[in-house]
Motif scaffolding. Structure first.
Motif, PDB file in Angstrom:
ATOM      1  N   UNK A  69      15.551   3.644 -15.719  1.00  0.00           N
ATOM      2  CA  UNK A  69      16.472   2.509 -15.618  1.00  0.00           C
ATOM      3  C   UNK A  69      15.950   1.313 -16.394  1.00  0.00           C
ATOM      4  N   UNK A  70      15.836   0.156 -15.702  1.00  0.00           N
ATOM      5  CA  UNK A  70      15.392  -1.056 -16.366  1.00  0.00           C
ATOM      6  C   UNK A  70      13.874  -1.145 -16.452  1.00  0.00           C
ATOM      7  N   UNK A  71      13.162  -0.085 -16.017  1.00  0.00           N
ATOM      8  CA  UNK A  71      11.694  -0.101 -16.087  1.00  0.00           C
ATOM      9  C   UNK A  71      11.191   0.780 -17.222  1.00  0.00           C
ATOM     10  N   UNK A  72      11.967   0.928 -18.265  1.00  0.00           N
ATOM     11  CA  UNK A  72      11.604   1.779 -19.375  1.00  0.00           C
ATOM     12  C   UNK A  72      10.261   1.353 -19.954  1.00  0.00           C
ATOM     13  N   UNK A  73       9.295   2.274 -19.905  1.00  0.00           N
ATOM     14  CA  UNK A  73       8.035   2.032 -20.591  1.00  0.00           C
ATOM     15  C   UNK A  73       7.066   1.108 -19.906  1.00  0.00           C
ATOM     16  N   UNK A  74       7.192   0.884 -18.582  1.00  0.00           N
ATOM     17  CA  UNK A  74       6.235   0.037 -17.866  1.00  0.00           C
ATOM     18  C   UNK A  74       5.773   0.740 -16.600  1.00  0.00           C
ATOM     19  N   UNK A  75       4.467   0.706 -16.358  1.00  0.00           N
ATOM     20  CA  UNK A  75       3.912   1.359 -15.184  1.00  0.00           C
ATOM     21  C   UNK A  75       2.996   0.434 -14.418  1.00  0.00           C
ATOM     22  N   UNK A  76       3.034   0.520 -13.095  1.00  0.00           N
ATOM     23  CA  UNK A  76       2.195  -0.300 -12.225  1.00  0.00           C
ATOM     24  C   UNK A  76       1.255   0.603 -11.428  1.00  0.00           C
ATOM     25  N   UNK A  77       0.392   0.001 -10.594  1.00  0.00           N
ATOM     26  CA  UNK A  77      -0.487   0.832  -9.783  1.00  0.00           C
ATOM     27  C   UNK A  77       0.293   1.572  -8.702  1.00  0.00           C
ATOM     28  N   UNK A  78       1.452   1.075  -8.325  1.00  0.00           N
ATOM     29  CA  UNK A  78       2.312   1.850  -7.428  1.00  0.00           C
ATOM     30  C   UNK A  78       2.674   3.170  -8.104  1.00  0.00           C
ATOM     31  N   UNK A  79       2.927   3.124  -9.413  1.00  0.00           N
ATOM     32  CA  UNK A  79       3.215   4.343 -10.167  1.00  0.00           C
ATOM     33  C   UNK A  79       2.014   5.280 -10.177  1.00  0.00           C
ATOM     34  N   UNK A  80       0.809   4.715 -10.334  1.00  0.00           N
ATOM     35  CA  UNK A  80      -0.369   5.586 -10.413  1.00  0.00           C
ATOM     36  C   UNK A  80      -0.563   6.384  -9.134  1.00  0.00           C
ATOM     37  N   UNK A  81      -0.057   5.879  -8.014  1.00  0.00           N
ATOM     38  CA  UNK A  81      -0.235   6.568  -6.734  1.00  0.00           C
ATOM     39  C   UNK A  81       0.935   7.500  -6.435  1.00  0.00           C
ATOM     40  N   UNK A  82       2.168   7.014  -6.614  1.00  0.00           N
ATOM     41  CA  UNK A  82       3.333   7.737  -6.101  1.00  0.00           C
ATOM     42  C   UNK A  82       4.272   8.302  -7.171  1.00  0.00           C
ATOM     43  N   UNK A  83       4.233   7.808  -8.393  1.00  0.00           N
ATOM     44  CA  UNK A  83       5.237   8.218  -9.385  1.00  0.00           C
ATOM     45  C   UNK A  83       4.863   9.535 -10.051  1.00  0.00           C
ATOM     46  N   UNK A  84       5.881  10.329 -10.327  1.00  0.00           N
ATOM     47  CA  UNK A  84       5.703  11.560 -11.086  1.00  0.00           C
ATOM     48  C   UNK A  84       6.824  11.647 -12.113  1.00  0.00           C
ATOM     49  N   UNK A  85       6.645  12.507 -13.084  1.00  0.00           N
ATOM     50  CA  UNK A  85       7.645  12.690 -14.122  1.00  0.00           C
ATOM     51  C   UNK A  85       8.306  14.049 -13.971  1.00  0.00           C
ATOM     52  N   UNK A  86       9.620  14.059 -14.120  1.00  0.00           N
ATOM     53  CA  UNK A  86      10.369  15.303 -14.219  1.00  0.00           C
ATOM     54  C   UNK A  86      10.800  15.471 -15.672  1.00  0.00           C
ATOM     55  N   UNK A  87      10.449  16.604 -16.241  1.00  0.00           N
ATOM     56  CA  UNK A  87      10.877  16.913 -17.598  1.00  0.00           C
ATOM     57  C   UNK A  87      12.211  17.641 -17.536  1.00  0.00           C
ATOM     58  N   UNK A  88      13.208  17.096 -18.212  1.00  0.00           N
ATOM     59  CA  UNK A  88      14.536  17.708 -18.272  1.00  0.00           C
ATOM     60  C   UNK A  88      14.727  18.262 -19.680  1.00  0.00           C
ATOM     61  N   UNK A  89      14.924  19.558 -19.780  1.00  0.00           N
ATOM     62  CA  UNK A  89      15.147  20.193 -21.085  1.00  0.00           C
ATOM     63  C   UNK A  89      16.618  20.543 -21.234  1.00  0.00           C
ATOM     64  N   UNK A  90      17.170  20.226 -22.410  1.00  0.00           N
ATOM     65  CA  UNK A  90      18.561  20.501 -22.714  1.00  0.00           C
ATOM     66  C   UNK A  90      18.639  21.245 -24.040  1.00  0.00           C
ATOM     67  N   UNK A  91      19.482  22.273 -24.091  1.00  0.00           N
ATOM     68  CA  UNK A  91      19.712  23.017 -25.327  1.00  0.00           C
ATOM     69  C   UNK A  91      21.211  23.153 -25.529  1.00  0.00           C
ATOM     70  N   UNK A  92      21.715  22.636 -26.642  1.00  0.00           N
ATOM     71  CA  UNK A  92      23.144  22.655 -26.927  1.00  0.00           C
ATOM     72  C   UNK A  92      23.637  24.090 -27.098  1.00  0.00           C
ATOM     73  N   UNK A  93      24.741  24.439 -26.416  1.00  0.00           N
ATOM     74  CA  UNK A  93      25.299  25.783 -26.532  1.00  0.00           C
ATOM     75  C   UNK A  93      26.005  25.998 -27.864  1.00  0.00           C
TER      76      UNK A  93
END
Length: 338
Positions: free
Chosen positions: A163-187
């Motif tokens: 969302x509006x936090x593009x490209x910024x991380x805090x220590x809250x992120x270091x403890x609780x945040x994870x990344x989900x990788x979404x893969x898309x392939x055009x049919x």
């Protein structure tokens, strides 16, 4: 498993195709935040203990009490709260992080829990009525993150969408945040893309058959299964499709693991009623590429809907056994499993 089999967008043979599109972002646990740099050793030292007691219910605040009991018994979270208190100028009652830390003094006492008194800092909607505990913990972590961002205690986190936090991380992120990788392939043209989305709560789907027993691992594999054909129409930016909305093969997975992974087991059906099905909560959880996590605690709910009824929790005590907390009542020892 079938979710990551030969037809999966995460099959070994597909990695080169998708990873050539964009690099892997830095895991949140590797972010080094100014004023909050996690030491190389002794992470859990000097964090202070938390009394083995309950929290007073101020009227429909059991959802808050359960979440707070769980968070305050995480050593890494307490380390962050203590370090935050040394640099925060706002203080208790005005800062949500300081108010969470200040609630420690109310555990086992008759005093009003500080965060419960100032839960408007999490969101004005939480000042009235009962609420979903998972909704509250997500809002609480978001408010804590906002507190850090507004105080400029963050670092760049390129390649991450939030969302509006593009490209910024805090220590809250270091403890609780994870990344989900979404893969898309055009049919249509086969154009590969991938997106990395930041989350603090992993939301698992409802199982297809509520009469069977399911495990947390089962539901995680369901979450990672490919979306059915015809269900995902997105704009394709390739030269062939020129931005047209076309069908895509889509699949997601947890790609980085936080220090603390919060998992929500969804219970609400499409019609708003609650689903009740046998659930096996494993003592250890293994994620592909993320290693093994150990169960620390859980929040329970009894009632007709997630916004009514009663919330309680359990978490690991000092001796390694699980303790059960129900508002102001002293903890009940459950043993080594739940």
């Amino acid at each position: 498993s079938s979710a990551f089999g030969e037809e999966s967008l995460f099959a070994p043979g597909m990695h080169a195709k998708f990873e050539s599109v964009s690099p892997n972002p830095t895991p949140a646990s590797d972010l080094c935040v100014a004023a909050y740099a996690v030491p190389a050793s002794g992470v859990d030292s000097d964090v202070g203990g938390v009394a083995l007691g309950g929290l007073r219910n101020l009227g429909l605040t059991c959802f808050l009490n359960s979440v707070v009991q769980l968070l305050l018994r995480l050593p890494r979270a307490r380390l962050f709260l203590n370090r935050h208190a040394k640099v925060c100028a706002a203080g208790e009652g005005r800062c949500v992080v300081c108010s969470l830390r200040g609630t420690i003094s109310s555990i086992g006492q008759k005093s009003k829990p500080l965060l419960a008194q100032h839960r408007n800092l999490v969101g004005p909607q939480f000042m009235q009525h009962q609420h979903d505990a998972s909704e509250f913990v997500e809002a609480l972590l978001d408010a804590m993150n906002t507190q850090e961002l507004e105080a400029f205690r963050f670092v760049d986190w390129p390649g991450v969408s939030s969302g509006d936090r593009l490209g910024r991380g805090t220590e809250v992120d270091t403890i609780f945040a994870f990344l989900e990788e979404v893969r898309l392939e055009c049919d249509v043209c086969g154009n590969p893309r991938r997106i990395f989305e930041r989350s603090t709560v992993l939301k698992l789907p409802l199982p297809p058959d509520e009469t069977l027993q399911w495990s947390v691992t089962d539901l995680m594999l369901m979450l990672s299964a490919r979306e059915p054909k015809g269900d995902v129409f997105k704009e394709c930016p390739s030269e062939v499709c020129c931005g047209r909305r076309v069908d895509h093969k889509t699949q997601r997975r947890v790609s980085t693991c936080p220090y603390v992974l919060l998992v929500q087991v969804r219970r609400t059906r499409a019609d708003g009623t609650l689903a009740r099905f046998p659930l096996l909560v494993e003592d250890q959880l293994s994620l592909p590429g993320c290693g093994t996590l150990v169960l620390w605690g859980a929040v329970y709910h009894r009632g007709a809907s997630s916004a009514s009824g009663h919330y309680t929790c359990t978490c690991i005590g000092p001796d390694g056994s699980f303790l059960y907390f129900d508002d102001h009542l002293g903890p009940t020892r459950l043993g080594t499993g739940i």
